[in-house]
Design an enzyme around this catalytic site. Structure first.
Site, PDB file in Angstrom:
ATOM      1  N   SER A  52       0.814  -1.212   0.000  1.00  0.00           N
ATOM      2  CA  SER A  52       0.000   0.000   0.000  1.00  0.00           C
ATOM      3  C   SER A  52       0.850   1.266   0.000  1.00  0.00           C
ATOM      4  O   SER A  52       1.601   1.520  -0.929  1.00  0.00           O
ATOM      5  CB  SER A  52      -0.955  -0.039   1.201  1.00  0.00           C
ATOM      6  OG  SER A  52      -1.915   0.969   1.134  1.00  0.00           O
TER       7      SER A  52
ATOM      8  N   ASP B 117      -2.341   6.372  -3.519  1.00  0.00           N
ATOM      9  CA  ASP B 117      -1.243   5.699  -2.837  1.00  0.00           C
ATOM     10  C   ASP B 117      -0.717   4.594  -3.744  1.00  0.00           C
ATOM     11  O   ASP B 117      -1.177   4.424  -4.869  1.00  0.00           O
ATOM     12  CB  ASP B 117      -1.673   5.167  -1.469  1.00  0.00           C
ATOM     13  CG  ASP B 117      -2.709   4.055  -1.555  1.00  0.00           C
ATOM     14  OD1 ASP B 117      -3.357   3.930  -2.614  1.00  0.00           O
ATOM     15  OD2 ASP B 117      -2.870   3.310  -0.565  1.00  0.00           O
TER      16      ASP B 117
ATOM     17  N   ASP C  47      -0.973   1.407  -4.057  1.00  0.00           N
ATOM     18  CA  ASP C  47      -1.800   0.346  -4.642  1.00  0.00           C
ATOM     19  C   ASP C  47      -3.157   0.838  -5.108  1.00  0.00           C
ATOM     20  O   ASP C  47      -3.979   0.047  -5.568  1.00  0.00           O
ATOM     21  CB  ASP C  47      -1.944  -0.834  -3.680  1.00  0.00           C
ATOM     22  CG  ASP C  47      -2.880  -0.549  -2.511  1.00  0.00           C
ATOM     23  OD1 ASP C  47      -2.945   0.618  -2.082  1.00  0.00           O
ATOM     24  OD2 ASP C  47      -3.534  -1.484  -2.018  1.00  0.00           O
TER      25      ASP C  47
ATOM     26  N   ASP D 193      -5.867   2.167  -3.615  1.00  0.00           N
ATOM     27  CA  ASP D 193      -7.150   2.091  -2.915  1.00  0.00           C
ATOM     28  C   ASP D 193      -7.442   3.342  -2.097  1.00  0.00           C
ATOM     29  O   ASP D 193      -8.519   3.484  -1.516  1.00  0.00           O
ATOM     30  CB  ASP D 193      -7.248   0.832  -2.038  1.00  0.00           C
ATOM     31  CG  ASP D 193      -6.197   0.759  -0.942  1.00  0.00           C
ATOM     32  OD1 ASP D 193      -5.374   1.692  -0.829  1.00  0.00           O
ATOM     33  OD2 ASP D 193      -6.199  -0.240  -0.193  1.00  0.00           O
TER      34      ASP D 193
END
Length: 443
Positions: free
Chosen positions: A102, A241, A243, A245
């Site tokens: 993340s 960010d 990843d 999400d």
């Protein structure tokens, strides 16, 4: 529910090379997942990843373990976490696995898991996988080994899905936006989504090299985006960010618009077009001004513990559709089964277009209380119920009265205690937060 030794609050995460994020463990993990999910019949598992250099190693290890258990593997390559959730559902896979840490730096990595319906794996299934890991690994006979294929059209499928969440009556012609992809998983899909809907897009941090993910860019470091919005005269900036999400935005004045403010804009817009069903779920970290703003609109609000799993659980319990966190992790169950930065940004852009108002103007509809969040490194054995600490907590709450909130909690992803203080007076909030943080660090 059994005590879990490997799975944390959101999958498995750690420093590359530690006891979990290494090839040997990940092979065993892939095998265990295959054995549990393949009990009924042979199936396929999707594997996606962000842009960390360690993703190549972990992807290969997962592939080997799953194959050894007789599961077929569909490799998606670098793709946002919510894209894996979507594709797991639409490609009828047994599971989707995301290799990502993340918003962390490249030194870390992790694994997130989705069930066939696109939601995070339930605890019962995680317990079964953990129990399987403890058993000796045995490779299935050669004729039944799993095969691997690459899904070459995965980005295009997800781009079209994101675009489908925007009503056909809306286009972004005339909008000039700066998109910061954190050198992460959205680098090749997010700019395309906004361009194909009509916006003029300026890309930054879209050149991943395996080491620069989240490095002074993206939603956790918006300074470069703020400067770029002002210098380019853009209408706004969007930062994801690593990843994809989470999302935060920058308004035309160069000011940050965080997850609470974005969620408020989306909620108010949905209410205005009569598509808000039920209330909103926030977390213990959600700004008090957000709660008060919703109350003025007569929109119900509930707080869940920090973490998207808790937000999702409360949404399902209340039969509501919209919730999120201050970090920019926003869930809209009418559109997606997990937090999706691109889709959240699209909903905010719809609110801008259909209201005819700027992001700065929409943001000002919610009074944001001054809030200070400090992360204090502590031993894993730190006791939040320490008597001295509880005395300090009560003193802080008394100082704020009814015009503020205090929260102490242990992080679920790193060995720190998070100290949050918010209230109407920024100087008082800062002072009280520092005092409380010193108390934590001296215990």
């Amino acid at each position: 529910m059994a005590i879990q030794h490997y799975f944390g609050t959101d999958g498995i995460r750690g420093k590359v090379g530690d006891s979990l994020i290494n090839p040997m463990f990940v092979i065993k993990l892939g095998w265990a997942i295959g054995k549990i999910l393949g009990k009924e019949s042979r199936g396929k598992v999707l594997i996606g990843k962000d842009t960390r250099i360690s993703g190549y190693m972990l992807e290969s290890a997962l592939e080997a373990g799953l194959s050894a258990a007789g599961m077929d593997i569909h490799l998606l390559g670098p793709m946002p976490t919510p894209a894996i959730a979507y594709l797991t559902r639409t490609l009828r896979a047994c599971a989707g696995i995301v290799i990502s840490a993340s918003h962390n730096g490249y030194e870390d990595n992790g694994l997130k898991f989705f069930s066939p319906d696109g939601y995070k794996l339930p605890d019962e299934l995680q317990d079964q996988i953990e129990a399987q890991i403890e058993k000796p690994m045995q490779t299935i006979e050669s004729a039944k080994l799993g095969k691997a294929v690459r899904v070459v059209d995965a980005p295009g499928r997800y781009i079209e899905f994101c675009k489908s969440t925007v009503p056909s009556r809306v286009n972004f012609n005339g909008l000039k936006i700066v998109v910061d992809c954190a050198n992460g998983a959205t680098y090749h899909v997010a700019p395309a989504v906004f361009r194909e809907l009509g916006a003029e897009v300026i890309e930054i941090s879209t050149n991943p090299d395996g080491l620069n993910i989240n490095a002074q860019c993206g939603s956790t470091y918006p300074t470069v985006l703020q400067r770029s919005v002002l210098e380019s005269g853009a209408n706004l900036g969007i930062a994801f960010d690593g990843d994809g999400d989470r999302v935060i935005m920058i308004d035309e004045k160069g000011e940050i618009v965080d997850g609470d403010q974005l969620l408020f804009i989306i909620a108010r817009h949905l209410q205005g077009i009569k598509k808000l069903y039920g209330g909103i779920v926030g977390t213990t970290m959600t700004n008090l001004g957000f709660e008060e703003g919703l109350a003025e609109l007569n929109i119900p609000f509930e707080r869940a513990p920090v973490g998207d799993r808790h937000v999702m659980s409360l949404l399902k319990q209340k039969n509501w559709q919209l919730g999120g966190e201050s970090s920019g992790h926003i869930v809209h169950l009418a559109l997606s089964t997990t937090g999706d930065g691109i889709i959240s940004a699209l909903q905010v852009l719809c609110a801008i277009i259909e209201s005819g108002r700027s992001l700065a103007d929409l943001k000002n509809g919610m009074l944001k209380y001054p809030q200070v969040l400090l992360n204090i490194p502590t031993p894993e054995s730190f006791d939040l119920n320490n008597a001295l600490l509880q005395d300090a907590l009560r003193h802080t709450e008394n100082q704020l009265g009814t015009n503020g909130r205090v929260l102490l909690r242990a992080s679920g992803t790193e060995p720190v205690i998070r100290v949050m203080v918010e209230g109407r007076n920024p100087d008082q909030v800062q002072e009280l937060a520092q005092i409380l943080a010193k108390t934590v660090s001296h215990l």
